[in-house]
Design a protein around this motif. Structure first.
Motif, PDB file in Angstrom:
ATOM      1  N   VAL A  37     -11.415   1.824  12.392  1.00 34.87           N
ATOM      2  CA  VAL A  37     -10.489   0.898  11.735  1.00 34.87           C
ATOM      3  C   VAL A  37     -11.219   0.324  10.531  1.00 34.87           C
ATOM      4  O   VAL A  37     -12.331  -0.191  10.655  1.00 34.87           O
ATOM      5  CB  VAL A  37     -10.039  -0.218  12.704  1.00 34.87           C
ATOM      6  CG1 VAL A  37      -9.136  -1.212  11.989  1.00 34.87           C
ATOM      7  CG2 VAL A  37      -9.315   0.390  13.904  1.00 34.87           C
ATOM      8  N   ASP A  39     -10.824  -1.697   6.460  1.00 34.07           N
ATOM      9  CA  ASP A  39     -10.044  -2.497   5.528  1.00 34.07           C
ATOM     10  C   ASP A  39      -9.438  -1.541   4.497  1.00 34.07           C
ATOM     11  O   ASP A  39     -10.084  -0.576   4.080  1.00 34.07           O
ATOM     12  CB  ASP A  39     -10.960  -3.515   4.842  1.00 34.07           C
ATOM     13  CG  ASP A  39     -10.169  -4.496   4.011  1.00 34.07           C
ATOM     14  OD1 ASP A  39      -9.967  -4.194   2.811  1.00 34.07           O
ATOM     15  OD2 ASP A  39      -9.748  -5.521   4.551  1.00 34.07           O
ATOM     16  N   ILE A  62      -2.091   0.705   9.370  1.00 33.22           N
ATOM     17  CA  ILE A  62      -1.670  -0.199  10.438  1.00 33.22           C
ATOM     18  C   ILE A  62      -0.805  -1.304   9.839  1.00 33.22           C
ATOM     19  O   ILE A  62       0.232  -1.661  10.373  1.00 33.22           O
ATOM     20  CB  ILE A  62      -2.892  -0.792  11.157  1.00 33.22           C
ATOM     21  CG1 ILE A  62      -3.670   0.337  11.843  1.00 33.22           C
ATOM     22  CG2 ILE A  62      -2.479  -1.867  12.146  1.00 33.22           C
ATOM     23  CD1 ILE A  62      -5.010  -0.092  12.388  1.00 33.22           C
ATOM     24  N   ASP A  63      -1.248  -1.842   8.717  1.00 35.29           N
ATOM     25  CA  ASP A  63      -0.505  -2.852   7.964  1.00 35.29           C
ATOM     26  C   ASP A  63      -1.024  -2.805   6.534  1.00 35.29           C
ATOM     27  O   ASP A  63      -1.697  -1.852   6.147  1.00 35.29           O
ATOM     28  CB  ASP A  63      -0.628  -4.247   8.598  1.00 35.29           C
ATOM     29  CG  ASP A  63      -2.068  -4.738   8.732  1.00 35.29           C
ATOM     30  OD1 ASP A  63      -2.925  -4.365   7.889  1.00 35.29           O
ATOM     31  OD2 ASP A  63      -2.345  -5.510   9.663  1.00 35.29           O
ATOM     32  N   ASN A  65      -3.358  -4.396   5.219  1.00 38.55           N
ATOM     33  CA  ASN A  65      -4.798  -4.657   5.120  1.00 38.55           C
ATOM     34  C   ASN A  65      -5.681  -3.710   5.912  1.00 38.55           C
ATOM     35  O   ASN A  65      -6.858  -3.561   5.595  1.00 38.55           O
ATOM     36  CB  ASN A  65      -5.094  -6.086   5.578  1.00 38.55           C
ATOM     37  CG  ASN A  65      -4.358  -7.102   4.741  1.00 38.55           C
ATOM     38  OD1 ASN A  65      -4.389  -7.046   3.524  1.00 38.55           O
ATOM     39  ND2 ASN A  65      -3.679  -8.016   5.405  1.00 38.55           N
ATOM     40  N   LEU A  66      -5.145  -3.083   6.964  1.00 34.56           N
ATOM     41  CA  LEU A  66      -5.957  -2.241   7.839  1.00 34.56           C
ATOM     42  C   LEU A  66      -5.410  -0.830   7.945  1.00 34.56           C
ATOM     43  O   LEU A  66      -4.196  -0.621   7.876  1.00 34.56           O
ATOM     44  CB  LEU A  66      -6.022  -2.835   9.253  1.00 34.56           C
ATOM     45  CG  LEU A  66      -6.720  -4.167   9.430  1.00 34.56           C
ATOM     46  CD1 LEU A  66      -6.574  -4.639  10.880  1.00 34.56           C
ATOM     47  CD2 LEU A  66      -8.185  -4.071   9.045  1.00 34.56           C
ATOM     48  N   ILE A  68      -6.467   3.230   9.945  1.00 35.28           N
ATOM     49  CA  ILE A  68      -7.344   4.021  10.791  1.00 35.28           C
ATOM     50  C   ILE A  68      -7.772   5.241   9.979  1.00 35.28           C
ATOM     51  O   ILE A  68      -6.938   5.968   9.457  1.00 35.28           O
ATOM     52  CB  ILE A  68      -6.641   4.467  12.080  1.00 35.28           C
ATOM     53  CG1 ILE A  68      -6.267   3.242  12.924  1.00 35.28           C
ATOM     54  CG2 ILE A  68      -7.530   5.426  12.882  1.00 35.28           C
ATOM     55  CD1 ILE A  68      -5.425   3.561  14.135  1.00 35.28           C
ATOM     56  N   LEU A  92       2.581   0.683  17.435  1.00 34.17           N
ATOM     57  CA  LEU A  92       1.369  -0.101  17.216  1.00 34.17           C
ATOM     58  C   LEU A  92       1.163  -1.093  18.343  1.00 34.17           C
ATOM     59  O   LEU A  92       2.119  -1.736  18.786  1.00 34.17           O
ATOM     60  CB  LEU A  92       1.468  -0.881  15.908  1.00 34.17           C
ATOM     61  CG  LEU A  92       1.371  -0.093  14.612  1.00 34.17           C
ATOM     62  CD1 LEU A  92       1.702  -0.991  13.435  1.00 34.17           C
ATOM     63  CD2 LEU A  92      -0.007   0.501  14.461  1.00 34.17           C
ATOM     64  N   GLY A  94      -1.672  -3.926  18.386  1.00 36.90           N
ATOM     65  CA  GLY A  94      -2.831  -4.491  17.695  1.00 36.90           C
ATOM     66  C   GLY A  94      -3.287  -3.523  16.619  1.00 36.90           C
ATOM     67  O   GLY A  94      -2.505  -3.155  15.751  1.00 36.90           O
ATOM     68  N   ASP A  95      -4.548  -3.078  16.702  1.00 35.23           N
ATOM     69  CA  ASP A  95      -5.039  -2.109  15.725  1.00 35.23           C
ATOM     70  C   ASP A  95      -5.110  -0.693  16.314  1.00 35.23           C
ATOM     71  O   ASP A  95      -5.829   0.161  15.832  1.00 35.23           O
ATOM     72  CB  ASP A  95      -6.399  -2.533  15.164  1.00 35.23           C
ATOM     73  CG  ASP A  95      -7.492  -2.599  16.216  1.00 35.23           C
ATOM     74  OD1 ASP A  95      -7.213  -2.324  17.402  1.00 35.23           O
ATOM     75  OD2 ASP A  95      -8.634  -2.923  15.853  1.00 35.23           O
ATOM     76  N   ARG A  96      -4.311  -0.449  17.344  1.00 41.26           N
ATOM     77  CA  ARG A  96      -4.257   0.869  17.978  1.00 41.26           C
ATOM     78  C   ARG A  96      -2.885   1.484  17.759  1.00 41.26           C
ATOM     79  O   ARG A  96      -1.862   0.778  17.750  1.00 41.26           O
ATOM     80  CB  ARG A  96      -4.557   0.750  19.468  1.00 41.26           C
ATOM     81  CG  ARG A  96      -5.966   0.204  19.707  1.00 41.26           C
ATOM     82  CD  ARG A  96      -6.231  -0.050  21.158  1.00 41.26           C
ATOM     83  NE  ARG A  96      -6.366   1.223  21.886  1.00 41.26           N
ATOM     84  CZ  ARG A  96      -6.448   1.305  23.206  1.00 41.26           C
ATOM     85  NH1 ARG A  96      -6.400   0.220  23.957  1.00 41.26           N
ATOM     86  NH2 ARG A  96      -6.580   2.478  23.801  1.00 41.26           N
TER      87      ARG A  96
END
Length: 135
Positions: A37, A39, A62-63, A65-66, A68, A92, A94-96
């Motif tokens: 993950v 930035d 992911i969004d 800002n993030l 994968i 999604l 969280g960050d997964r």
């Protein structure tokens, strides 16, 4: 070959992934899109950024800002192709990012999801002959 969720999948050279076993139906877990993950500001430092083909990417936003980067610590799910009529979807947590079946999928059928791309929309879709969508 990997065991992922309720199905086994195998990568083919130009056709993404095909299910080796039938996937029972909607909601079945196909697998997780894995990688480091990062930035979004680090996008220029990824393996995708240095690839000569602009349609090649191993990044999953992911969004704003993030993302994968599956080029680092990624798994084979990164090779699933886009389709305008997919048999899988991503969710999604969280960050997964998880990939689930949208319907019953036959053994031997390619596993696909809609990339839902944003941006310039200049890369021709290759999901089927005659598709006019741009990614």
């Amino acid at each position: 070959m990997i065991l992922s969720g309720y199905c086994k999948v195998s990568m083919t050279t130009a056709e993404g992934y095909r299910a080796l076993l039938a996937i029972r139906g909607p909601g079945d877990l196909v697998g997780e899109y894995r990688g480091r993950v990062i930035d979004a500001s680090q996008e220029a430092e990824t393996s995708s950024a240095s690839h000569s083909d602009p349609s090649y990417t191993l990044l999953f936003a992911i969004d704003d800002n993030l993302m994968i980067d599956a080029g680092v610590k990624g798994n084979s799910i990164r090779f699933m192709n886009h389709s305008c009529d997919p048999n899988c979807e991503t969710t999604l947590e969280g960050d997964r990012v998880f990939v689930h079946a949208l319907r019953h999928i036959l053994a031997g059928e390619e596993l696909t999801y809609d990339y839902n791309t944003e941006g310039d929309k200049v890369i021709p879709c290759r999901c089927r002959p005659g598709c006019n969508t741009k990614l």
